[in-house]
Design an enzyme around this catalytic site. Structure first.
Site, PDB file in Angstrom:
ATOM      1  N   ASP A 202     -25.008  52.482 -41.306  1.00 11.11           N
ATOM      2  CA  ASP A 202     -23.955  51.832 -40.647  1.00 11.11           C
ATOM      3  C   ASP A 202     -22.882  51.280 -41.663  1.00 11.11           C
ATOM      4  O   ASP A 202     -23.253  51.456 -42.975  1.00 11.11           O
ATOM      5  CB  ASP A 202     -24.407  50.515 -39.710  1.00 11.11           C
ATOM      6  N   GLY A 228     -22.538  52.745 -45.475  1.00  9.08           N
ATOM      7  CA  GLY A 228     -21.489  53.752 -45.859  1.00  9.08           C
ATOM      8  C   GLY A 228     -20.594  54.014 -44.649  1.00  9.08           C
ATOM      9  O   GLY A 228     -20.613  53.320 -43.566  1.00  9.08           O
ATOM     10  N   ASP A 229     -19.610  55.041 -44.610  1.00 11.32           N
ATOM     11  CA  ASP A 229     -18.671  55.339 -43.894  1.00 11.32           C
ATOM     12  C   ASP A 229     -18.929  56.758 -43.203  1.00 11.32           C
ATOM     13  O   ASP A 229     -18.859  57.634 -44.143  1.00 11.32           O
ATOM     14  CB  ASP A 229     -17.496  55.169 -44.316  1.00 11.32           C
ATOM     15  N   PHE A 230     -19.097  56.925 -42.099  1.00 13.97           N
ATOM     16  CA  PHE A 230     -19.826  58.269 -41.908  1.00 13.97           C
ATOM     17  C   PHE A 230     -18.578  59.286 -41.848  1.00 13.97           C
ATOM     18  O   PHE A 230     -18.942  60.541 -41.633  1.00 13.97           O
ATOM     19  CB  PHE A 230     -20.623  58.262 -40.453  1.00 13.97           C
ATOM     20  N   HIS A 248     -18.811  58.487 -28.357  1.00 15.13           N
ATOM     21  CA  HIS A 248     -17.942  57.927 -27.304  1.00 15.13           C
ATOM     22  C   HIS A 248     -16.567  57.175 -27.842  1.00 15.13           C
ATOM     23  O   HIS A 248     -15.674  57.103 -27.306  1.00 15.13           O
ATOM     24  CB  HIS A 248     -18.504  57.206 -26.344  1.00 15.13           C
TER      25      HIS A 248
HETATM   26  C1  LIG Z   1     -20.898  51.281 -30.430  1.00 18.30           C
HETATM   27  S1  LIG Z   1     -21.966  50.990 -31.704  1.00 18.30           S
HETATM   28  C2  LIG Z   1     -23.380  51.809 -31.187  1.00 18.30           C
HETATM   29  C3  LIG Z   1     -24.773  51.033 -31.942  1.00 18.30           C
HETATM   30  C4  LIG Z   1     -25.959  51.422 -31.438  1.00 18.30           C
HETATM   31  N1  LIG Z   1     -26.295  53.049 -32.093  1.00 18.30           N
HETATM   32  C5  LIG Z   1     -26.262  51.567 -29.924  1.00 18.30           C
HETATM   33  O1  LIG Z   1     -26.518  52.493 -29.506  1.00 18.30           O
HETATM   34  O2  LIG Z   1     -26.438  50.310 -29.649  1.00 18.30           O
HETATM   35  C6  LIG Z   1     -21.135  51.989 -32.979  1.00 18.30           C
HETATM   36  C7  LIG Z   1     -21.904  51.871 -34.246  1.00 18.30           C
HETATM   37  O3  LIG Z   1     -21.087  52.615 -35.258  1.00 18.30           O
HETATM   38  C8  LIG Z   1     -20.884  51.713 -36.518  1.00 18.30           C
HETATM   39  N2  LIG Z   1     -19.867  52.525 -37.131  1.00 18.30           N
HETATM   40  C9  LIG Z   1     -18.528  52.435 -36.541  1.00 18.30           C
HETATM   41  N3  LIG Z   1     -17.615  53.140 -37.458  1.00 18.30           N
HETATM   42  C10 LIG Z   1     -18.481  53.584 -38.575  1.00 18.30           C
HETATM   43  C11 LIG Z   1     -18.300  54.091 -39.776  1.00 18.30           C
HETATM   44  N4  LIG Z   1     -16.935  54.799 -39.969  1.00 18.30           N
HETATM   45  N5  LIG Z   1     -19.177  54.233 -40.548  1.00 18.30           N
HETATM   46  C12 LIG Z   1     -20.525  54.084 -40.061  1.00 18.30           C
HETATM   47  N6  LIG Z   1     -20.796  53.368 -39.145  1.00 18.30           N
HETATM   48  C13 LIG Z   1     -19.863  53.155 -38.275  1.00 18.30           C
HETATM   49  C14 LIG Z   1     -20.648  50.280 -35.873  1.00 18.30           C
HETATM   50  O4  LIG Z   1     -20.702  49.361 -36.974  1.00 18.30           O
HETATM   51  C15 LIG Z   1     -21.518  50.423 -34.844  1.00 18.30           C
HETATM   52  O5  LIG Z   1     -22.912  49.557 -35.168  1.00 18.30           O
END
Ligand SMILES: C[S@@+](CC[C@H](N)C(=O)[O-])C[C@H]1O[C@@H](n2cnc3c(N)ncnc32)[C@H](O)[C@@H]1O
Length: 341
Positions: A202, A228-230, A248
């Site tokens: 994350d 990281g940044d996915f 989503h």
């Molecule tokens: C809607 S939440 C879902 C969290 C968890 N998987 C759940 O089902 O409750 C989306 C997650 O993606 C992470 N996220 C958003 N952009 C991201 C990125 N560019 N790289 C890595 N993680 C990211 C957010 O920090 C967040 O924790």
């Protein structure tokens, strides 16, 4: 007969049109601290008003409405948490779901007030209007991020438990939870399957919250974090990659990119698990999934929820085989696809 084809009575329509009354009663009760106070013991309306600094007028109506809604109980004028409230609405307990309601109260409720405008313009109604990435903004505000992450744990708790139970973990050793937030899923899987090692991937700003949560769980020896940044970094390698409530948030091109990146990071024979409030293929039944998609219109620049069939198509395009859709609990289902060995 599906709910969508059932004839609604005028009373049904009224109840639906004013459903926000019930929602807001629950959200306000969370906001003013009723459930935490009642966890200490039963209270009268006058006692609660004094302990919570409430003026008094309306308090009995709120409490009795919560009784009528099945959230509180009342005996001899003393209010107590009902079973679900005692387990899920008391701050600090492991089953706390109130974070989801704190987010709903402070952020989603006001934003949903602009649904008509969002539909007229096609634009989100929060900061995503001016910033492409909702998360850039979120991670700059510590308190908002804390509420958001607690909300994610609340929203995902039941599905995390279902995945820990239903998925054949015996066949796999490493779980990579992409966008895994505070590590709710990893903790759930680690608790039930002592051979599994979990990696949560994350954003860097989320790491302290993960560390706090995992330390409290007692599974820190098997659960680690990769920041990281996915979109710009490769995903950590593993046997099972999970993306829960992640796709989503993003537009179609970004969704497909993330699925391709999961394929690249998986070991041969490994699987991708996507779980969401998946919309049923006929788009008639899962009202929660459809409303979640409207929520994505309101809070993201291009996000939308999708059907199991759509996700299966994207996964097959990326090379996944043996794809299947399986219901988890409530509105959530998972799509599973295997990378050929
Ligand atoms: C809607 S939440 C879902 C969290 C968890 N998987 C759940 O089902 O409750 C989306 C997650 O993606 C992470 N996220 C958003 N952009 C991201 C990125 N560019 N790289 C890595 N993680 C990211 C957010 O920090 C967040 O924790």
């Amino acid at each position: 007969m599906s709910p969508s084809t059932r004839e609604l009575s005028p009373a049904d329509l009224l109840s639906l049109g004013l459903a926000f009354w019930k929602a807001k009663a629950l959200l306000a009760a969370v906001e003013i601290g009723i459930f935490g106070e009642l966890a200490k013991g039963s209270r009268t309306s006058v006692e609660l008003s004094s302990l919570l600094g409430l003026e008094g007028r309306g308090v009995e109506d709120l409490l009795d409405a919560l009784v009528a809604l099945g959230i509180l109980t009342r005996n001899d004028g003393r209010y107590a948490n009902g079973v679900a409230a005692a387990e899920h609405l008391v701050p600090g307990l492991p089953g706390y779901m109130g974070g989801a309601f704190e987010l709903a109260n402070s952020r989603l409720y006001p934003t949903w007030g602009s649904l008509g405008k969002a539909l007229r313009t096609g634009l989100p109604q929060n900061e995503a209007q001016v910033e492409d990435d909702y998360y850039d903004n979120l991670t700059r505000h510590e308190q908002r991020l804390r509420v958001f992450l607690s909300a994610m744990s609340g929203l995902s708790m039941a599905s995390s438990r279902a995945i820990a139970e239903k998925f054949p973990w015996g066949e796999y050793g490493t779980l990579v939870d992409v966008g895994g937030a505070q590590g709710e899923l990893s903790v759930g899987v680690a608790r039930r399957h002592s051979h599994v090692h979990g990696v949560t991937f994350d954003l860097p700003a989320v790491q302290p919250f993960f560390a706090e949560n995992v330390a409290a769980s007692g599974f820190a020896d098997r659960l680690s974090y990769v920041a990281g940044d996915f979109f710009s970094d490769p995903l950590p390698a593993g046997d099972v990659i999970v993306m829960g409530h992640v796709l989503h948030n993003w537009n179609l091109e970004q969704k497909k990119l993330l699925i391709q990146k999961a394929y690249a990071a998986l070991s041969p024979g490994g699987v991708l698990v996507v779980y969401e409030a998946l919309i049923d293929d006929a788009r008639r039944e899962n009202a929660f999934g459809l409303l979640m998609s409207l929520n994505m219109l309101l809070v993201t620049a291009g996000g939308f929820v999708f059907t199991g069939a759509e996700c299966t198509t994207w996964m097959r395009e990326a090379g996944f085989v043996e794809t299947r859709v399986e219901h988890l609990q409530g509105p959530d289902s998972m799509v599973i696809g295997k990378k050929p060995a």
